[in-house]
Design a protein around this motif. Sequence first.
Motif, short mmCIF file in Angstrom:
data_model
loop_
_atom_site.label_atom_id
_atom_site.label_comp_id
_atom_site.label_asym_id
_atom_site.label_seq_id
_atom_site.Cartn_x
_atom_site.Cartn_y
_atom_site.Cartn_z
N TYR A 226 -44.68 -27.44 -25.74
CA TYR A 226 -45.41 -26.34 -25.10
C TYR A 226 -44.85 -26.07 -23.70
N VAL A 227 -44.69 -27.11 -22.91
CA VAL A 227 -44.17 -26.94 -21.55
C VAL A 227 -42.76 -26.37 -21.60
N HIS A 228 -41.93 -26.89 -22.48
CA HIS A 228 -40.55 -26.42 -22.62
C HIS A 228 -40.50 -24.93 -22.99
N GLU A 229 -41.39 -24.50 -23.88
CA GLU A 229 -41.34 -23.13 -24.39
C GLU A 229 -42.19 -22.14 -23.61
N SER A 230 -43.24 -22.60 -22.94
CA SER A 230 -44.23 -21.66 -22.38
C SER A 230 -44.32 -21.63 -20.87
N ILE A 231 -43.77 -22.63 -20.19
CA ILE A 231 -43.87 -22.67 -18.73
C ILE A 231 -42.57 -22.16 -18.13
N THR A 232 -42.72 -21.24 -17.20
CA THR A 232 -41.58 -20.62 -16.52
C THR A 232 -41.86 -20.58 -15.03
N VAL A 233 -40.95 -20.06 -14.28
CA VAL A 233 -41.19 -19.87 -12.85
C VAL A 233 -41.75 -18.46 -12.65
N ALA A 234 -42.95 -18.40 -12.10
CA ALA A 234 -43.59 -17.12 -11.81
C ALA A 234 -43.36 -16.79 -10.34
N HIS A 235 -43.29 -15.51 -10.04
CA HIS A 235 -43.07 -15.04 -8.67
C HIS A 235 -44.23 -14.14 -8.27
N PHE A 236 -44.69 -14.30 -7.03
CA PHE A 236 -45.76 -13.47 -6.51
C PHE A 236 -45.59 -13.38 -5.00
N PHE A 237 -45.26 -12.19 -4.52
CA PHE A 237 -45.06 -11.94 -3.09
C PHE A 237 -44.14 -12.99 -2.46
N GLY A 238 -43.02 -13.24 -3.10
CA GLY A 238 -42.03 -14.15 -2.54
C GLY A 238 -42.29 -15.62 -2.76
N ARG A 239 -43.38 -15.97 -3.36
CA ARG A 239 -43.67 -17.38 -3.67
C ARG A 239 -43.32 -17.62 -5.13
N GLU A 240 -42.97 -18.86 -5.42
CA GLU A 240 -42.67 -19.26 -6.79
C GLU A 240 -43.60 -20.40 -7.19
N THR A 241 -43.98 -20.43 -8.46
CA THR A 241 -44.77 -21.53 -9.00
C THR A 241 -44.51 -21.63 -10.49
N THR B 48 -46.29 -12.86 -16.04
CA THR B 48 -46.33 -11.41 -16.27
C THR B 48 -47.52 -10.79 -15.53
N ALA B 49 -48.68 -11.46 -15.59
CA ALA B 49 -49.88 -10.94 -14.91
C ALA B 49 -49.69 -10.92 -13.39
N LEU B 50 -49.05 -11.95 -12.85
CA LEU B 50 -48.81 -11.98 -11.40
C LEU B 50 -47.85 -10.87 -10.99
N ALA B 51 -46.83 -10.62 -11.79
CA ALA B 51 -45.89 -9.53 -11.48
C ALA B 51 -46.62 -8.19 -11.50
N SER B 52 -47.50 -7.98 -12.48
CA SER B 52 -48.28 -6.74 -12.56
C SER B 52 -49.23 -6.61 -11.38
N ALA B 53 -49.87 -7.72 -11.01
CA ALA B 53 -50.79 -7.69 -9.88
C ALA B 53 -50.05 -7.37 -8.59
N GLU B 54 -48.87 -7.95 -8.42
CA GLU B 54 -48.10 -7.65 -7.21
C GLU B 54 -47.72 -6.17 -7.17
N ALA B 55 -47.29 -5.63 -8.30
CA ALA B 55 -46.93 -4.21 -8.34
C ALA B 55 -48.13 -3.34 -7.99
N ALA B 56 -49.29 -3.68 -8.51
CA ALA B 56 -50.50 -2.91 -8.23
C ALA B 56 -50.89 -3.02 -6.75
N LEU B 57 -50.78 -4.22 -6.19
CA LEU B 57 -51.11 -4.40 -4.77
C LEU B 57 -50.12 -3.67 -3.88
N ALA C 53 -48.50 -1.01 -4.67
CA ALA C 53 -48.80 0.41 -4.82
C ALA C 53 -49.98 0.84 -3.95
N LYS C 54 -50.85 -0.12 -3.63
CA LYS C 54 -52.00 0.16 -2.76
C LYS C 54 -51.68 -0.08 -1.29
N GLY C 55 -50.41 -0.40 -0.99
CA GLY C 55 -50.02 -0.53 0.39
C GLY C 55 -49.83 -1.95 0.92
N TYR C 56 -50.06 -2.94 0.09
CA TYR C 56 -49.82 -4.31 0.55
C TYR C 56 -48.31 -4.55 0.58
#
Length: 172
Positions: free
Chosen positions: A69-84, A92-101, A103-106
């Motif tokens: 599971y970890v090998h296949e499902s865990i990746t590096v996520a990016h959100f406002f320059g941070r990685e986890t 994918t959700a974090l990338a979408s949230a960043e794009a939405a934020l 777009a609102k001026g953040y």
Amino acid sequence: TVLFREAAPTGKPPATDAEQWDADWSDPKYAGARKMFGGPDRPEGTPRERYDVLCPLYKDHGISRPLVYVHESITVAHFFGRETPAHTALGTALASAEAALRAKGYTERPFKKMWAFNPRTQTGGQWSNHADGKAVDIDELTNPRLLKKRDRAVISALTGFDMSAKNPGASR
């Protein structure tokens, strides 16, 4: 109670959970995933000792082969320059949230610290929502714990997720 397991086509009985978990740990294909079980968090011990303690908890949550599971499902996520490390869907959700934020001026990171995947238990030894990489803590020392019904209602209204559900957002 002893459960009968049908013999595999090879004539050998299928591996027990513990045998499968051991075989996965020994497989060089999953060496990178083995590293993910290291760290100072609960439970204590070497990566292997932690893995051995966590495997039954993963199985109880529908993940029969945690290392796979970890090998296949865990990746590096990016959100406002941070990685986890995180589950691919959370990435994918974090990338979408960043794009939405954005777009609102953040334009700057609206937090100091974040983390997601952590193969660990809660203080009492129970499953942690971070063990499958589908939960993220942002500024974990100051973020709301959602202990009050009103707080959960506010977050539910903002996100569309029923925060009082056993597994918020699981149906999405």
